[in-house]
Design a protein around this motif. Structure first.
Motif, PDB file in Angstrom:
ATOM      1  N   GLN A 167       0.935  -1.298  -0.156  1.00  0.00           N
ATOM      2  CA  GLN A 167       0.083   0.116   0.076  1.00  0.00           C
ATOM      3  C   GLN A 167       0.888   1.302  -0.075  1.00  0.00           C
ATOM      4  OE1 GLN A 167      -2.251   0.775   3.691  1.00  0.00           O
ATOM      5  NE2 GLN A 167      -1.008  -0.790   4.756  1.00  0.00           N
ATOM      6  N   TYR A 168       2.201   1.334   0.546  1.00  0.00           N
ATOM      7  CA  TYR A 168       2.793   2.542   0.381  1.00  0.00           C
ATOM      8  C   TYR A 168       4.018   2.500  -0.445  1.00  0.00           C
ATOM      9  CZ  TYR A 168       0.690   2.634   5.140  1.00  0.00           C
ATOM     10  OH  TYR A 168      -0.122   2.581   6.132  1.00  0.00           O
ATOM     11  N   PHE A 169       3.949   1.446  -1.389  1.00  0.00           N
ATOM     12  CA  PHE A 169       4.900   1.607  -2.593  1.00  0.00           C
ATOM     13  C   PHE A 169       4.337   2.640  -3.746  1.00  0.00           C
ATOM     14  CE2 PHE A 169       6.313  -2.256  -0.821  1.00  0.00           C
ATOM     15  CZ  PHE A 169       7.618  -2.486  -1.126  1.00  0.00           C
ATOM     16  N   ASN A 170       5.123   3.651  -3.846  1.00  0.00           N
ATOM     17  CA  ASN A 170       4.531   4.458  -4.937  1.00  0.00           C
ATOM     18  C   ASN A 170       5.535   4.280  -6.394  1.00  0.00           C
ATOM     19  OD1 ASN A 170       3.313   6.259  -2.998  1.00  0.00           O
ATOM     20  ND2 ASN A 170       5.297   7.110  -2.301  1.00  0.00           N
ATOM     21  N   ILE A 171       4.628   4.515  -7.492  1.00  0.00           N
ATOM     22  CA  ILE A 171       5.222   4.320  -8.920  1.00  0.00           C
ATOM     23  C   ILE A 171       5.852   5.829  -9.177  1.00  0.00           C
ATOM     24  CG2 ILE A 171       4.592   4.242 -11.357  1.00  0.00           C
ATOM     25  CD1 ILE A 171       4.057   1.653  -9.458  1.00  0.00           C
ATOM     26  N   THR A 172       7.184   5.389  -9.675  1.00  0.00           N
ATOM     27  CA  THR A 172       7.971   6.866 -10.183  1.00  0.00           C
ATOM     28  C   THR A 172       8.535   6.567 -11.409  1.00  0.00           C
ATOM     29  OG1 THR A 172      10.083   5.427  -9.291  1.00  0.00           O
ATOM     30  CG2 THR A 172       8.839   6.910  -7.656  1.00  0.00           C
TER      31      THR A 172
ATOM     32  N   ILE B 179       3.114   1.618 -16.624  1.00  0.00           N
ATOM     33  CA  ILE B 179       2.002   1.963 -16.802  1.00  0.00           C
ATOM     34  C   ILE B 179       0.803   1.524 -15.609  1.00  0.00           C
ATOM     35  CG2 ILE B 179       0.075   2.012 -18.631  1.00  0.00           C
ATOM     36  CD1 ILE B 179       2.907   3.400 -19.285  1.00  0.00           C
ATOM     37  N   LYS B 180       1.085   0.273 -15.633  1.00  0.00           N
ATOM     38  CA  LYS B 180       0.418  -0.240 -14.435  1.00  0.00           C
ATOM     39  C   LYS B 180       0.834  -1.117 -13.529  1.00  0.00           C
ATOM     40  CE  LYS B 180      -3.425  -1.507 -12.286  1.00  0.00           C
ATOM     41  NZ  LYS B 180      -4.393  -0.610 -11.343  1.00  0.00           N
ATOM     42  N   GLY B 181       0.976  -0.951 -12.238  1.00  0.00           N
ATOM     43  CA  GLY B 181       1.879  -1.743 -11.250  1.00  0.00           C
ATOM     44  C   GLY B 181       1.048  -2.848 -10.437  1.00  0.00           C
TER      45      GLY B 181
ATOM     46  N   ASP C 186      10.300   0.543  -9.347  1.00  0.00           N
ATOM     47  CA  ASP C 186       8.876   0.190  -8.876  1.00  0.00           C
ATOM     48  C   ASP C 186       8.696  -1.215  -8.507  1.00  0.00           C
ATOM     49  OD1 ASP C 186       8.433   3.117  -9.616  1.00  0.00           O
ATOM     50  OD2 ASP C 186       7.544   2.571 -11.433  1.00  0.00           O
ATOM     51  N   LEU C 187       7.913  -1.402  -7.678  1.00  0.00           N
ATOM     52  CA  LEU C 187       7.583  -2.747  -7.283  1.00  0.00           C
ATOM     53  C   LEU C 187       6.233  -2.979  -8.234  1.00  0.00           C
ATOM     54  CD1 LEU C 187       7.423  -5.547  -5.684  1.00  0.00           C
ATOM     55  CD2 LEU C 187       6.066  -4.242  -4.051  1.00  0.00           C
ATOM     56  N   VAL C 188       6.154  -3.880  -8.981  1.00  0.00           N
ATOM     57  CA  VAL C 188       4.986  -3.922  -9.851  1.00  0.00           C
ATOM     58  C   VAL C 188       4.197  -5.291  -9.900  1.00  0.00           C
ATOM     59  CG1 VAL C 188       5.908  -2.264 -11.781  1.00  0.00           C
ATOM     60  CG2 VAL C 188       6.463  -4.719 -11.957  1.00  0.00           C
ATOM     61  N   GLY C 189       4.418  -6.023  -9.186  1.00  0.00           N
ATOM     62  CA  GLY C 189       3.830  -7.235  -9.091  1.00  0.00           C
ATOM     63  C   GLY C 189       4.680  -8.499  -7.897  1.00  0.00           C
ATOM     64  N   GLY C 190       4.256  -9.875  -8.115  1.00  0.00           N
ATOM     65  CA  GLY C 190       4.781 -10.741  -7.392  1.00  0.00           C
ATOM     66  C   GLY C 190       3.478 -11.728  -6.890  1.00  0.00           C
ATOM     67  N   ASP C 191       3.962 -12.454  -5.693  1.00  0.00           N
ATOM     68  CA  ASP C 191       3.038 -13.800  -5.435  1.00  0.00           C
ATOM     69  C   ASP C 191       3.424 -13.870  -3.991  1.00  0.00           C
ATOM     70  OD1 ASP C 191       0.920 -15.516  -5.539  1.00  0.00           O
ATOM     71  OD2 ASP C 191       2.245 -17.026  -6.395  1.00  0.00           O
ATOM     72  N   THR C 192       2.391 -14.353  -3.221  1.00  0.00           N
ATOM     73  CA  THR C 192       2.739 -15.003  -2.088  1.00  0.00           C
ATOM     74  C   THR C 192       2.252 -16.451  -1.747  1.00  0.00           C
ATOM     75  OG1 THR C 192       0.673 -13.996  -0.935  1.00  0.00           O
ATOM     76  CG2 THR C 192       2.719 -12.750  -0.890  1.00  0.00           C
ATOM     77  N   THR C 193       2.784 -17.186  -1.279  1.00  0.00           N
ATOM     78  CA  THR C 193       2.254 -18.589  -1.068  1.00  0.00           C
ATOM     79  C   THR C 193       2.823 -19.122   0.334  1.00  0.00           C
ATOM     80  OG1 THR C 193       1.888 -20.478  -2.027  1.00  0.00           O
ATOM     81  CG2 THR C 193       4.004 -19.844  -2.068  1.00  0.00           C
ATOM     82  N   SER C 194       2.540 -20.486   0.688  1.00  0.00           N
ATOM     83  CA  SER C 194       3.151 -20.956   2.342  1.00  0.00           C
ATOM     84  C   SER C 194       3.905 -21.752   1.887  1.00  0.00           C
ATOM     85  CB  SER C 194       1.768 -21.599   2.878  1.00  0.00           C
ATOM     86  OG  SER C 194       1.190 -22.772   2.003  1.00  0.00           O
ATOM     87  N   SER C 195       4.873 -21.854   3.054  1.00  0.00           N
ATOM     88  CA  SER C 195       6.007 -22.769   2.944  1.00  0.00           C
ATOM     89  C   SER C 195       5.863 -23.827   3.959  1.00  0.00           C
ATOM     90  CB  SER C 195       7.484 -21.830   2.705  1.00  0.00           C
ATOM     91  OG  SER C 195       8.640 -22.828   3.179  1.00  0.00           O
TER      92      SER C 195
END
Length: 354
Positions: free
Chosen positions: A26-31, A36-38, A130-139
């Motif tokens: 939520q606090y990552f900004n596009i610079t 175009i879309k993060g 810019d942080l523009v994506g990723g994934d989370t999962t369990s381990s």
């Protein structure tokens, strides 16, 4: 102020996957203009506007690449980004976006993952990506973190490993060996703590070494320096596995040999003094330590005048014909010793046996 003995621990399952991603980003900004879309849709949308796109990925695994007994999660997040940005800069390109994927066990509360992402955010802000994506999962076992970095460059400026030429000068940025020695110091203090948990380590004498291990900096500045000097390297690679290994990569892919001069290797005073304390050969540490994330590159001899005297750059040797082999020219005796790709892991095993 009294220490909070019962810090809040929020169960991640209470947020759900999308809620977790939304919370962490939520606090990552596009610079970047090319973003175009993060985060927030099925895909990021990027527009490089005619530049070539570079992509690199690294996976860090708990117990293999990092030890959380002395690696703070904020530092880990920062370092995970640096590892990837360094690869982009090693292509003489500018990094612009990253994606971050994590797998974590249920021993990590939300607050721990927030710490990890605070390091990622700091890296993004400092390096203007810019942080523009990723994934989370369990381990089922510990923490895994995978970062993909995206960069852009003009085609004529992109530098590869396989384009060094005979008589090119071999240049390295910064200094060598500090990250490996920082690891040695942290491992020693961990063992002391396991024997006596009341022991408080005095690490003031090793500040630089520990910082190089826990919070390395990728050499974004070198891409700008070379551009300002009007120098395009003939080949380049980052030093993650050790100077000797990376030099051998360039030589083998470019089909050339090399001479590296031992007395030209840049060493910080803390590296020299700590090598003496640990009874380690400083040349071996510089050649094989790894994780320095400096840049190693070759330039035409005609560009020497442009870089000489620059405090960030050291000429450590030159490229030769392939038949001459890859050699270290020793200090004093001036003998030629074949370079070996000992690398980080082999050096650790050797030291653990001695």
């Amino acid at each position: 102020m009294l220490e909070d003995k019962t810090p809040q621990k929020t169960d991640i399952a209470s947020l759900g996957e999308f809620g977790l991603i939304s919370h962490l980003t939520q606090y990552f900004n596009i610079t970047q203009n090319s973003t175009i879309k993060g985060v927030g849709d099925d895909c990021a949308v990027l527009d490089a506007k005619g530049l070539k796109t570079l992509v690199t990925t690294d996976l860090l695994v708990e117990g293999v690449h990092f030890n959380l007994s002395y690696m703070p999660l904020k530092h880990l997040g920062y370092k995970a980004v640096m590892v990837n940005l360094s690869d982009v800069y090693a292509m003489n390109a500018d990094a612009s976006q990253i994606t971050v994927s994590i797998a974590l066990s249920n021993r990590f509360p939300l607050e721990a993952v927030e710490e990890l992402y605070s390091g990622i955010q700091l890296a993004c802000e400092k390096y203007n990506v810019d942080l523009v994506g990723g994934d989370t999962t369990s381990s089922t076992k510990g923490l895994l973190i995978s970062v993909t970095a995206i960069g852009h460059a003009k085609e004529e400026k992109i530098t590869y490993r396989n384009t060094a030429k005979e008589n090119d000068l071999l240049v390295v940025t910064g200094d060598l060996g500090a990250a490996y020695l920082g690891f040695q110091v942290l491992e020693r203090e961990k063992q002391v703590f396991e024997v006596d948990p009341n022991n408080q380590p005095d690490l003031d004498a090793y500040t630089y070494l520990i910082e190089r291990q826990l919070k390395p900096e990728a050499r974004k500045d070198i891409v700008r320096i070379l551009s300002d000097l009007d120098v395009i390297p003939t080949s380049m690679i980052d030093i993650s596995d050790g100077l000797s290994s990376e030099t051998i990569h360039i030589c083998q892919q470019s089909k050339v040999g090399c001479n590296i001069y031992e007395d030209k290797l840049p060493l910080d005073p803390q590296v020299i003094s700590t090598c003496e304390e640990f009874d380690l050969n400083s040349t071996t540490v510089a050649l094989s330590g790894g994780e320095d994330y400096e840049l190693l590159f070759t330039i035409a001899q005609s560009d020497f005048d442009k870089i000489k005297g620059n405090p960030h750059l050291t000429v450590i040797g030159h490229m030769t014909d392939e038949a001459s082999g890859m050699n270290l020219i020793t200090r004093g005796a001036n003998q030629s010793v074949p370079l070996t790709a000992q690398g980080w892991n082999a050096l650790l095993e050797k030291n653990s046996e001695s």
